[in-house]
Design an enzyme around this catalytic site. Structure first.
Site, PDB file in Angstrom:
ATOM      1  N   GLY A  68     -29.818-112.442  -0.967  1.00  0.00           N
ATOM      2  CA  GLY A  68     -29.577-113.835  -0.582  1.00  0.00           C
ATOM      3  C   GLY A  68     -28.585-114.004   0.549  1.00  0.00           C
ATOM      4  O   GLY A  68     -28.062-115.101   0.762  1.00  0.00           O
ATOM      5  N   HIS A 129     -21.691-106.275   3.715  1.00  0.00           N
ATOM      6  CA  HIS A 129     -22.365-105.721   2.536  1.00  0.00           C
ATOM      7  C   HIS A 129     -21.435-104.755   1.795  1.00  0.00           C
ATOM      8  O   HIS A 129     -21.850-104.100   0.846  1.00  0.00           O
ATOM      9  CB  HIS A 129     -23.641-104.974   2.935  1.00  0.00           C
ATOM     10  CG  HIS A 129     -24.776-105.877   3.334  1.00  0.00           C
ATOM     11  ND1 HIS A 129     -25.065-107.046   2.682  1.00  0.00           N
ATOM     12  CD2 HIS A 129     -25.712-105.769   4.316  1.00  0.00           C
ATOM     13  CE1 HIS A 129     -26.117-107.622   3.239  1.00  0.00           C
ATOM     14  NE2 HIS A 129     -26.520-106.870   4.242  1.00  0.00           N
TER      15      HIS A 129
END
Ligand code: A3P
Length: 312
Positions: A68, A129
């Site tokens: 997402g 990330h």
């Protein structure tokens, strides 16, 4: 004057070369501080950890890949910029892919482009990330971090479709094995999720924990939470403004924009922009894995989450 810096890959080459290595699903991975990072990110990550200069109003959006990120970037960017673009038709998200609106730290540091970050106006919105435990101390102590997670089964499916854009022959079963083993880019996924879960319990004012599935169920509710967390709350009466953000960032809207149908995003090594908008639903795993595979991954994750208060 500025002293020319040595490229990180050269400066930290020995450190990187000494790390355990694996070649999986077309990626060269290195085990760094408990996580399998893409080899070409490691030196940049060290620079990020040691030299990133945070500002007190920075907001960092964090995620495991394919959980997402693109949506969170769009929602946060639309929320932060809502006063700058009161006319919805003028909004940059109609002309630019979300990855071209919010800089991707891991790639910026991997490419030695961190000077770009210095030039950004405050408040800065950036994404990573990296797991929480790999973030620079200064970020952990001083920045706000919003994290989005997703059912790992849907993550694997989404990742497989994404990787197949570059490796059409990649078997689903092979990627699935790597995910279950934990040896996949920025994995293990359970340790990634837990790193943010624990941080959000310890410092709820610093770390916001969101779920992709919750966003699907009631986007507006979580956009309000996100806005408040970032210090840009919507007034309780301003339902119209929340709705406008939700609408602008909706899957159908974003996928249908000309900008997202062709060309490639600057980030993610120029992946095609349309590869970030596939199906946008929960539960697509049923179309790709057997019930046995699903149970296996669920059990691995449930086992890792046991006793943490986090529901698998
Ligand atoms: P699927 O492949 O299951 O469709 P990331 O942005 O972290 O790379 O994750 C990509 C996933 O988010 C893809 O899932 C993609 O379709 C979905 N996605 C992208 N934009 C979205 C949006 N605006 N709303 C809902 N889902 C979105």
């Amino acid at each position: 004057g500025t002293v020319p810096k040595r490229p990180a890959k050269e400066e930290f080459g020995d450190l990187v070369a000494a790390l355990p290595r694996k070649h999986q699903a077309g990626l060269e991975l290195r085990l760094y501080q408990g996580f399998w990072l893409p080899d070409h990110w490691v030196a940049g990550t060290v620079v990020f950890q040691r030299r990133f200069a945070p500002r007190p109003d920075d907001v960092i959006l964090a995620s495991y890949p394919k959980c997402g990120t693109t949506w969170l970037k769009a929602l946060a960017f639309a929320t932060m910029t809502r006063d700058a673009y009161p006319a919805p038709a003028q909004h940059p998200l109609l002309r630019l892919n979300p990855h071209d609106c919010v800089p991707f730290l891991d790639e910026i540091f991997a490419d030695g482009q961190e000077a770009k970050l210095e030039r950004l106006p405050s408040p800065r919105l950036m994404n990573t990330h990296m797991p929480h435990t790999l973030l620079p101390e200064s970020v952990i102590a001083g920045c706000k971090v919003a994290y989005v997670c997703r059912d790992p089964k849907d993550m694997v499916v989404s990742l497989w479709h994404f990787l197949r854009r570059r490796q059409p022959e990649l078997p689903f079963a092979e990627l699935f094995e790597h995910v279950c083993d934990g040896a996949v880019a920025v994995g293990p996924i359970w340790d990634h999720v837990l790193s943010y879960w624990r941080a959000s319990l310890a410092r709820p004012d610093r770390v916001l924990f969101l779920r992709y599935e919750d966003l699907l169920l009631d986007t507006g509710k979580h956009v309000r939470r996100l806005a408040e967390f970032m210090g840009r709350p919507f007034s309780p009466a301003d339902e119209g403004a929340v709705e406008a953000v939700v609408e602008l960032c909706s899957f159908e809207k974003m996928k249908g924009l000309e900008v997202n149908k062709k060309g490639s995003a600057g980030a993610y090594h120029a992946m095609p922009r349309d590869s970030f908008f596939r199906k946008g639903v929960a539960g697509d795993w049923v179309n790709h894995m057997t019930p046995e595979m699903a149970t296996r991954l669920d059990e691995v994750v449930r086992d890792k989450f046991r006793g943490t208060g986090l529901a698998a």
